[in-house]
Design an enzyme around this catalytic site. Sequence first.
Site, PDB file in Angstrom:
ATOM      1  N   GLU A 129       0.837  -1.211   0.000  1.00 34.77           N
ATOM      2  CA  GLU A 129       0.000   0.000   0.000  1.00 34.77           C
ATOM      3  C   GLU A 129       0.861   1.247   0.000  1.00 34.77           C
ATOM      4  OE1 GLU A 129      -3.972  -1.058   2.633  1.00 34.77           O
ATOM      5  OE2 GLU A 129      -2.400   0.131   3.525  1.00 34.77           O
ATOM      6  N   SER A 186       5.264   9.536  17.526  1.00 37.61           N
ATOM      7  CA  SER A 186       4.990   8.650  18.659  1.00 37.61           C
ATOM      8  C   SER A 186       6.236   7.857  19.051  1.00 37.61           C
ATOM      9  CB  SER A 186       3.847   7.708  18.306  1.00 37.61           C
ATOM     10  OG  SER A 186       3.881   6.567  19.134  1.00 37.61           O
ATOM     11  N   TRP A 211       5.973  -0.627  20.217  1.00 36.17           N
ATOM     12  CA  TRP A 211       5.123  -1.540  21.000  1.00 36.17           C
ATOM     13  C   TRP A 211       4.157  -2.405  20.187  1.00 36.17           C
ATOM     14  CZ3 TRP A 211       0.227   0.051  19.923  1.00 36.17           C
ATOM     15  CH2 TRP A 211       0.012   1.409  19.687  1.00 36.17           C
ATOM     16  N   ASP A 231      -0.003  -5.523   7.799  1.00 39.93           N
ATOM     17  CA  ASP A 231      -0.380  -4.435   8.695  1.00 39.93           C
ATOM     18  C   ASP A 231       0.927  -3.879   9.252  1.00 39.93           C
ATOM     19  OD1 ASP A 231      -2.076  -2.829  10.232  1.00 39.93           O
ATOM     20  OD2 ASP A 231      -1.919  -4.192  11.938  1.00 39.93           O
ATOM     21  N   HIS A 243       3.134   2.030   7.849  1.00 33.61           N
ATOM     22  CA  HIS A 243       3.675   3.303   8.348  1.00 33.61           C
ATOM     23  C   HIS A 243       4.779   3.056   9.364  1.00 33.61           C
ATOM     24  CE1 HIS A 243      -0.267   4.200   6.613  1.00 33.61           C
ATOM     25  NE2 HIS A 243       0.348   5.281   6.160  1.00 33.61           N
ATOM     26  N   TRP A 288     -10.827  -0.168   4.195  1.00 32.24           N
ATOM     27  CA  TRP A 288     -11.229   1.042   4.914  1.00 32.24           C
ATOM     28  C   TRP A 288     -11.989   1.916   3.926  1.00 32.24           C
ATOM     29  CZ3 TRP A 288     -10.341   1.828  10.047  1.00 32.24           C
ATOM     30  CH2 TRP A 288      -9.340   1.071  10.666  1.00 32.24           C
ATOM     31  N   LYS A 344      -4.421   2.657   2.778  1.00 33.81           N
ATOM     32  CA  LYS A 344      -5.504   2.042   3.561  1.00 33.81           C
ATOM     33  C   LYS A 344      -6.538   1.287   2.710  1.00 33.81           C
ATOM     34  CE  LYS A 344      -6.353   3.713   7.636  1.00 33.81           C
ATOM     35  NZ  LYS A 344      -5.327   3.043   8.475  1.00 33.81           N
ATOM     36  N   THR A 388      -6.397  -2.028   2.364  1.00 34.17           N
ATOM     37  CA  THR A 388      -6.719  -3.272   3.063  1.00 34.17           C
ATOM     38  C   THR A 388      -6.774  -3.058   4.572  1.00 34.17           C
ATOM     39  OG1 THR A 388      -4.457  -4.038   3.367  1.00 34.17           O
ATOM     40  CG2 THR A 388      -5.535  -4.613   1.283  1.00 34.17           C
ATOM     41  N   HIS A 397      -6.637  -5.770   7.583  1.00 34.40           N
ATOM     42  CA  HIS A 397      -6.512  -7.186   7.926  1.00 34.40           C
ATOM     43  C   HIS A 397      -7.009  -7.425   9.342  1.00 34.40           C
ATOM     44  CE1 HIS A 397      -3.985  -7.316   4.309  1.00 34.40           C
ATOM     45  NE2 HIS A 397      -4.388  -8.570   4.260  1.00 34.40           N
TER      46      HIS A 397
HETATM   47  P1  AMP Z   1       0.592   1.215  10.324  1.00 42.13           P
HETATM   48  O1  AMP Z   1       2.046   0.911  10.576  1.00 42.13           O
HETATM   49  O2  AMP Z   1       0.298   1.441   8.885  1.00 42.13           O
HETATM   50  O3  AMP Z   1      -0.328   0.221  10.983  1.00 42.13           O
HETATM   51  O4  AMP Z   1       0.274   2.616  11.007  1.00 42.13           O
HETATM   52  C1  AMP Z   1       0.914   3.102  12.178  1.00 42.13           C
HETATM   53  C2  AMP Z   1       0.581   2.301  13.408  1.00 42.13           C
HETATM   54  O5  AMP Z   1       1.623   2.492  14.361  1.00 42.13           O
HETATM   55  C3  AMP Z   1      -0.696   2.670  14.114  1.00 42.13           C
HETATM   56  O6  AMP Z   1      -1.535   1.546  14.118  1.00 42.13           O
HETATM   57  C4  AMP Z   1      -0.288   2.923  15.571  1.00 42.13           C
HETATM   58  O7  AMP Z   1      -1.121   2.238  16.461  1.00 42.13           O
HETATM   59  C5  AMP Z   1       1.085   2.337  15.643  1.00 42.13           C
HETATM   60  N1  AMP Z   1       2.006   3.002  16.585  1.00 42.13           N
HETATM   61  C6  AMP Z   1       1.951   4.262  17.064  1.00 42.13           C
HETATM   62  N2  AMP Z   1       2.995   4.475  17.893  1.00 42.13           N
HETATM   63  C7  AMP Z   1       3.714   3.331  17.932  1.00 42.13           C
HETATM   64  C8  AMP Z   1       4.911   2.934  18.614  1.00 42.13           C
HETATM   65  N3  AMP Z   1       5.570   3.756  19.409  1.00 42.13           N
HETATM   66  N4  AMP Z   1       5.341   1.669  18.411  1.00 42.13           N
HETATM   67  C9  AMP Z   1       4.678   0.814  17.595  1.00 42.13           C
HETATM   68  N5  AMP Z   1       3.560   1.143  16.934  1.00 42.13           N
HETATM   69  C10 AMP Z   1       3.080   2.385  17.093  1.00 42.13           C
END
Ligand code: AMP
Length: 253
Positions: A34, A47, A55, A69, A72, A103, A230, A232, A234
Amino acid sequence: MPEFVEIRTEPEEEKPELDVPFELLDLNLLKPHEELDPNELEAFIESVTGSGIFWKAALVSKEGYVILDGHHRWAGLKKLNAKVMPCILLDYVNNPEVKVYTWYPFIIGSLNHLIDVLKNIEEIELIYESNKDTVVEKVESMEAAFGLIHSDTNKKFILIAGDDDPYDLQKIIIKHLINDQKIQLGYIDTIKGAEELLVQGKAVAYFVRRAPKKKEIVERASKGKVYPPKTTRHSLPFVPKKIHISLEKLINP
Ligand code: AMP
């Protein structure tokens, strides 16, 4: 915090939490399927650099190492010069436990302005349609890339078609929407939820689109081609337990 609107109406909290094993996989081994949403990428980078902790392990298919998934997280870690990402490897294509949905993009702002934006996109044709079920059917059969549903009873719904591959057309449209200052784009997980946004006046329109099939996803990613942001969503029958790994360890594994 950059603005990124994502609404989940199907609560993940009701699923059991499982301690699933993960591996630190080389970022260069992983294949995206994607495009990224620039606001979501920025939100992740803020973050993870803010807390210094990673995490949420990504989900990756055993077939072809396709990111299911975690796009990003993958792109954000790359930008931060990390080498590896925590990933849960899944049997994917023939595994009935892994489901793929989409989505639905929705629009906050003016419907008239949105339609003007769409009318000015060269690559697409707008076809007016009064029956909502027909809109959904034509999108599912890929006769149209998107179906635009809104709550203005004086206007028909709109099917958006064109000569290119429907997902490539979606990419063009989404780029125009992201770049437009007068409207805001968000994403919601179900059509039912999107309908409620219209009823509550929280959105002026949403787009229906077809969720690609798992085999198509692996094939497209293996060719180095990606879907729009976005496309997909999963879903697993469980929620993987949160992990706790320092960003530093992903940069210098
Ligand atoms: P994606 O990687 O496409 O799922 O989009 C970013 C995701 O990273 C979101 O689902 C957030 O819940 C997640 N996220 C935000 N902060 C953190 C972090 N510090 N560590 C791991 N995942 C995170």
